[in-house]
Scaffold this active site. Structure first.
Site, PDB file in Angstrom:
ATOM      1  N   MET B   1      22.488  38.019  37.495  1.00 18.37           N
ATOM      2  CA  MET B   1      23.911  38.411  36.666  1.00 18.37           C
ATOM      3  C   MET B   1      24.586  39.671  36.812  1.00 18.37           C
ATOM      4  O   MET B   1      25.168  40.262  36.081  1.00 18.37           O
ATOM      5  CB  MET B   1      23.470  38.224  35.285  1.00 18.37           C
ATOM      6  CG  MET B   1      24.010  36.963  34.570  1.00 18.37           C
ATOM      7  SD  MET B   1      23.049  36.326  33.332  1.00 18.37           S
ATOM      8  CE  MET B   1      21.422  35.778  34.318  1.00 18.37           C
ATOM      9  N   PRO B   2      24.285  40.127  38.165  1.00 15.90           N
ATOM     10  CA  PRO B   2      24.901  41.710  38.184  1.00 15.90           C
ATOM     11  C   PRO B   2      26.119  41.657  38.396  1.00 15.90           C
ATOM     12  O   PRO B   2      26.918  40.697  38.414  1.00 15.90           O
ATOM     13  CB  PRO B   2      24.144  41.987  39.729  1.00 15.90           C
ATOM     14  CG  PRO B   2      23.382  41.061  40.072  1.00 15.90           C
ATOM     15  CD  PRO B   2      23.554  39.770  39.333  1.00 15.90           C
ATOM     16  N   TYR B   3      26.952  42.881  38.174  1.00 15.13           N
ATOM     17  CA  TYR B   3      28.362  43.045  38.050  1.00 15.13           C
ATOM     18  C   TYR B   3      28.486  44.229  39.190  1.00 15.13           C
ATOM     19  O   TYR B   3      27.887  45.482  39.038  1.00 15.13           O
ATOM     20  CB  TYR B   3      28.807  43.392  36.855  1.00 15.13           C
ATOM     21  CG  TYR B   3      30.148  43.929  36.974  1.00 15.13           C
ATOM     22  CD1 TYR B   3      31.087  42.939  36.977  1.00 15.13           C
ATOM     23  CD2 TYR B   3      30.097  45.302  36.655  1.00 15.13           C
ATOM     24  CE1 TYR B   3      32.640  43.453  36.906  1.00 15.13           C
ATOM     25  CE2 TYR B   3      31.768  45.750  36.780  1.00 15.13           C
ATOM     26  CZ  TYR B   3      32.652  44.955  36.695  1.00 15.13           C
ATOM     27  OH  TYR B   3      33.999  45.323  36.804  1.00 15.13           O
ATOM     28  N   VAL B  41      28.979  38.739  40.057  1.00 17.46           N
ATOM     29  CA  VAL B  41      30.285  39.183  40.043  1.00 17.46           C
ATOM     30  C   VAL B  41      30.747  40.189  40.689  1.00 17.46           C
ATOM     31  O   VAL B  41      29.943  41.376  40.632  1.00 17.46           O
ATOM     32  CB  VAL B  41      30.809  39.283  38.502  1.00 17.46           C
ATOM     33  CG1 VAL B  41      32.285  39.659  38.395  1.00 17.46           C
ATOM     34  CG2 VAL B  41      30.578  38.027  37.744  1.00 17.46           C
TER      35      VAL B  41
END
Lengths: 67, 67, 67, 67, 67, 67
Positions: B1-3, B41
Site C-alpha cells: 500500500m505504498p504511496y 500509488v
C-alpha cells in the site's frame, strides 16, 4: 539538505516574490541550522482559491464575503 | 500500500516518460519490499521552474545562466 | 533536482532496504528523465499501521484479519 | 490546527463538490478530535490522470481500458 | 493562510531552533506576500538519516564517509 | 483512488479516533465524488507540538500560555 514546501493560494504572486521566498527560506535554514544552501530545495505550490479551505469554507467564498 | 510522490520541474516530460516513472517506482516497491503493486500509488507533480529553488535561486534563473 | 517521497507502513524495513529504495528511485529519475543524481533527493516516511487506512480501515485492522 | 491534504485525479470536480469536501473534512476533525474549525485547513490538489498511477499503470491507461 | 512544511534530517535540532524556523518562515510570508501571520502554519518534519537520500546514498552513509 | 493526508499535533489521539478519521475521510470521498472506497488511502501524521507553528509560535508555547 533540507526540503521546504510552501503552499499558497494562487492569487498572482510574481516571479520576484517567488524568488524572494526561495532566497528567504534558504537563508533561514542556513542561519538557524547551518545547512548548506546548495542542497537546500524550496518548492512553491500555488493552489486555486476554490481548492483551499479554512473554517469549513473555501477561500473563494471568504474572499467574496470580504474576509 | 505504498504511496510515492515524485516532484519534478515542468519541463516537458512526456506521457511515456511519466508511464515509465509509474512503472519503475511500482516495481521498485515490489522488488525491495515485496509490496502489492495493485495498491501501490504513484503521483507525479510537475512544478514550474519559477517555483522550484535550489541554492537560493529559482531553476528559471539557473537555467538562464546555463546551469 | 527531483524530489521523491516514499511513504510506507512502519513494518521493519531494514537500513539495507531503505538504501535500495534510495538507489532505485534515484536511478529511475536518471534513466527516465536524465536528471542529475547528485541533486535527486529521496525521503522515506514510515507510518504506523494504525495511521494508514485503505478501504475505510486501518492497516492494523486489516493485518489482524489476515489481509 | 489540523491540516488536511486531499489529492484526487483532475476529472471535473465542481466548485460545489470541493466545497463539500472542505466542509466534510473540517467537520470530521471537529467531531472526532474536537479541533477548532477556524484553524482547520483543507487543501485539495487535482492531479492529471497521466500523472497518477496505480498497479504500475497511469489512470489514463486504466480509464481507456474501461477500469 | 499559507502552509509551510520544512523537512530536515533528525540530527538534534533544539526546541529553540525549531521556534526560530517557525518565526522566520512566518515572517517571510508576511514580508514577501503580506500574508496574515495568525493563519500561517509551519510544520517541521524530522527524518532519520537512514531515510533521507541524495546522490543515491543515504545521509547515514554520507555522514560516515565524512561528507 | 484518492489520497488523503491528515496532519495533526501528537496529543494522544487514540486508535479508535484514528479509525474514525480513516472511516470518515473515506466515506467523504465516496459520498461527494463517488470514489471507490477500496482504493481510497488515508494517512494520518502526528507532529510534535514543538514542530507545529501558527502565528509564528509553536503549539508548545501556545499551550503553555493557555491558548
Amino acid at each position: 539538505m533540507p526540503y521546504v514546501n510552501i503552499k499558497i493560494t494562487r492569487e498572482g504572486a510574481t516571479r520576484e516574490q517567488k524568488q524572494a521566498l526561495i532566497e528567504g527560506a534558504t537563508r533561514l535554514l542556513v542561519d538557524v541550522l547551518g545547512k548548506n544552501p546548495n542542497t537546500t530545495v524550496v518548492v512553491i505550490e500555488e493552489v486555486d482559491t476554490d481548492n483551499w479551505g479554512v473554517g469549513g469554507e473555501s477561500i473563494t467564498v471568504r474572499r467574496a464575503r470580504g474576509d
